[in-house]
Design an enzyme around this catalytic site. Structure first.
Site, PDB file in Angstrom:
ATOM      1  N   TYR A   1       0.732  -1.179  -0.083  1.00  0.00           N
ATOM      2  CA  TYR A   1       0.271   0.218  -0.227  1.00  0.00           C
ATOM      3  C   TYR A   1       0.742   0.821   0.065  1.00  0.00           C
ATOM      4  CZ  TYR A   1      -3.291   3.924   1.400  1.00  0.00           C
ATOM      5  OH  TYR A   1      -4.224   4.776   1.783  1.00  0.00           O
TER       6      TYR A   1
ATOM      7  N   ASP B   1       9.460   2.635   0.194  1.00  0.00           N
ATOM      8  CA  ASP B   1       8.315   3.346   0.208  1.00  0.00           C
ATOM      9  C   ASP B   1       8.746   2.781   1.832  1.00  0.00           C
ATOM     10  OD1 ASP B   1       5.999   4.117   1.719  1.00  0.00           O
ATOM     11  OD2 ASP B   1       4.167   3.710   0.075  1.00  0.00           O
TER      12      ASP B   1
ATOM     13  N   LYS C   1       4.768   9.176   8.741  1.00  0.00           N
ATOM     14  CA  LYS C   1       4.416   8.551  10.314  1.00  0.00           C
ATOM     15  C   LYS C   1       5.147   9.190  11.460  1.00  0.00           C
ATOM     16  CE  LYS C   1       1.535   5.113   7.820  1.00  0.00           C
ATOM     17  NZ  LYS C   1       0.347   4.412   8.426  1.00  0.00           N
TER      18      LYS C   1
HETATM   19  C1  LIG Z   1       3.711   2.198   3.335  1.00  0.00           C
HETATM   20  C2  LIG Z   1       2.869   3.368   3.225  1.00  0.00           C
HETATM   21  N1  LIG Z   1       2.848   4.002   2.086  1.00  0.00           N
HETATM   22  C3  LIG Z   1       2.570   4.903   1.823  1.00  0.00           C
HETATM   23  C4  LIG Z   1       1.253   5.281   2.945  1.00  0.00           C
HETATM   24  C5  LIG Z   1       0.179   6.687   2.912  1.00  0.00           C
HETATM   25  O1  LIG Z   1       0.494   7.142   4.435  1.00  0.00           O
HETATM   26  P1  LIG Z   1      -0.494   8.679   4.603  1.00  0.00           P
HETATM   27  O2  LIG Z   1      -1.421   7.783   4.505  1.00  0.00           O
HETATM   28  O3  LIG Z   1      -0.044   9.115   5.652  1.00  0.00           O
HETATM   29  O4  LIG Z   1      -1.196   9.650   3.793  1.00  0.00           O
HETATM   30  C6  LIG Z   1       0.992   4.182   4.125  1.00  0.00           C
HETATM   31  C7  LIG Z   1      -0.271   4.631   5.144  1.00  0.00           C
HETATM   32  O5  LIG Z   1      -0.316   3.804   5.717  1.00  0.00           O
HETATM   33  C8  LIG Z   1       1.935   3.582   3.896  1.00  0.00           C
HETATM   34  O6  LIG Z   1       1.708   1.749   5.104  1.00  0.00           O
HETATM   35  N1  LIG Z   2      -1.528   0.330   6.995  1.00  0.00           N
HETATM   36  C1  LIG Z   2      -2.266   1.543   6.296  1.00  0.00           C
HETATM   37  C2  LIG Z   2      -2.582   2.305   6.882  1.00  0.00           C
HETATM   38  O1  LIG Z   2      -1.662   2.800   8.087  1.00  0.00           O
HETATM   39  C3  LIG Z   2      -3.622   3.356   6.600  1.00  0.00           C
HETATM   40  C4  LIG Z   2      -3.797   4.197   8.379  1.00  0.00           C
HETATM   41  C5  LIG Z   2      -5.718   4.761   6.962  1.00  0.00           C
HETATM   42  O2  LIG Z   2      -5.099   5.095   5.381  1.00  0.00           O
HETATM   43  O3  LIG Z   2      -6.347   5.455   7.877  1.00  0.00           O
END
Ligand SMILES: Cc1ncc(COP(=O)(O)O)c(C=O)c1O
Ligand SMILES: NCC(=O)CCC(=O)O
Length: 433
Positions: free
Chosen positions: A145, A240, A268
């Protein structure tokens, strides 16, 4: 446990906010439905809901909260920013201080840019890679993701998979056709893809250690081979590290794995709980970005003093000696305890853990790719999740997410968690047998 106030607030929210939540991951759809708990306060390793129930928190707000809720050093930095202006619309010295700190910890970040979310960071790395290479396609990995920009909502794990829609509606077929997806940890599939599409591929985008179909590490040599094949086809390698940066060591996963990408996206943890994203990498690649180059990326909120100062403060906590060893020790105790209990109740589980982050899969197979995670038992996870919640242990409501330990979890929290999990496994076994 009574969740009366949460139920009331959720009903109201459903009238006001689409789905009652501001991010779909927060809904309980992935665990068979129910009312998401409305929290009113976080303190250290604990959350308190509107009904005054207390939870030991392993959600960590989906990863950013590695120093616990309301950490005094971060709170002080945010207070100071609130007093002196949260947003000035000009450069500030804090952007320099923070960039330098990131660069010192992650040497591949020759130049950086701050944005406001992981989504933005990843989205921009792709644009920059396209500008640099003059090519269009990207190769990504099944179940990874990368946020919710169009291009990466194809075969996306985490929330999209939890809700059964890894390919989002609204992404046009033309855009989806620019993305080639291959299974993680399968170098032959990657080789085939790059042989076939390398001439058109701008970038290979990967979570070097996956956090979005649970925690999955790359097999030895996998990332090295990916990097070699990517460069042979004149494409760029993007890591990522939105979840992994500063998660396992003071630095990024690339430091531990000793594989440097051309560009890295982060988010994060580096915001200390405030909105943030950052991307960076090779100077010749990054100089594609406006105002130096033709790839446009901008942001009213980008580099705001509050996020900068919270991020700097968070890294100041993490750079102290022994932080990651403590996370590892607590993680190991939890892992061992959970495995012993699962065995006691004859419930097959697999735990993938690295330091203070892990996933428990309800399966007896080794999980090394998305398909393996998908095959793990969803119903058993859902029951376990709810039994834990009822006993004051707060987990992510999805079998595709991870548990995150913080520097504020104590030995007592771990033992209390294991007491709850023993009862949760017992309850689960009564459903099964
Ligand atoms: C690996 C990774 N990339 C990108 C994102 C997207 O980050 P955001 O939710 O801050 O847009 C996430 C969110 O969970 C993630 O886990
Ligand atoms: N591992 C995926 C996320 O942390 C996503 C959080 C969100 O979109 O609220």
């Amino acid at each position: 446990m009574s969740y009366e106030k949460s139920v009331e607030l959720y009903n109201e929210a459903c009238d006001l906010i689409v789905g009652g939540v501001n991010s779909p991951s927060r809904s309980f759809k992935g665990v068979g439905g129910g009312t998401p708990v409305f929290m009113k306060e976080g303190r250290g390793a604990h959350l308190f809901d509107e009904d005054n129930n207390r939870y030991i928190d392993y959600l960590g707000a989906y990863g950013p909260i590695i120093t616990g809720h309301g950490h005094p050093h971060i709170a002080e930095a945010i207070n100071e920013a609130a007093r002196t202006g949260t947003l000035l619309g000009t450069p500030t010295k804090w952007e320099n201080v923070f960039s330098k700190k990131l660069k010192d910890a992650v040497p591949s970040l020759e130049k950086v840019r701050f944005v406001n979310s992981g989504t933005e960071a990843v989205m921009t790395t792709i644009r920059v890679a396209r500008a640099y290479t003059g090519k269009h396609k990207i190769i990504k990995f099944e179940g990874c993701y990368h946020g919710h920009s169009d291009l990466v909502l194809v075969a996306a794990g985490s929330g999209p998979s939890t809700l059964g829609s890894p390919d989002s509606a609204g992404v046009t077929p033309n855009i989806a056709a620019e993305v080639i997806t291959v299974p993680f940890n399968d170098i032959d599939s990657f080789r085939e893809a790059i042989d076939r599409w390398g001439d058109e591929t701008a970038a290979v985008l990967i979570e070097p250690i996956v956090g979005n179909f649970g925690l999955v590490e790359p097999e030895p040599g996998y990332l090295e081979e990916i990097k070699k094949l990517t460069h042979e086809s004149d494409s760029l390698l993007i890591f990522d590290e939105v979840i992994t940066a500063f998660r396992f060591t003071y630095g990024a996963a690339q430091n531990m794995l000793q594989v440097e990408p051309d560009m890295t996206a982060m988010g994060k943890i580096i915001g200390g709980g405030l909105p943030i994203g950052a991307y960076g990498g090779r100077v010749d690649v990054m100089e594609q970005v406006a105002p130096l180059g033709p790839a446009y990326q901008a942001g009213t909120m980008s580099g705001n003093p509050a996020s900068m100062r919270a991020g700097i403060a968070c890294l100041e906590v993490l750079e102290k000696d022994g932080v990651y060893d403590t996370l590892d020790r607590l993680g190991e105790r939890l892992e061992t305890g959970l495995l012993e209990q699962a065995e006691k109740y004859s419930i097959p589980v697999t735990i993938n853990r690295l330091k203070g982050m892990f996933t428990i899969y309800f399966t007896d197979e080794t999980v090394k790719d998305y398909k393996g995670a998908e095959r793990s038992n969803s119903e058993r996870f859902s029951i376990f999740f709810k039994e834990m919640l009822d006993r004051g242990v707060h987990l992510a409501p999805s079998k595709y997410e991870a548990w995150f330990l913080t520097t504020e979890h104590s030995n007592e929290d771990i033992e209390d968690t294991l007491e709850a999990s023993d009862q949760a496994f017992a309850a689960l076994s009564s459903y099964i047998y």
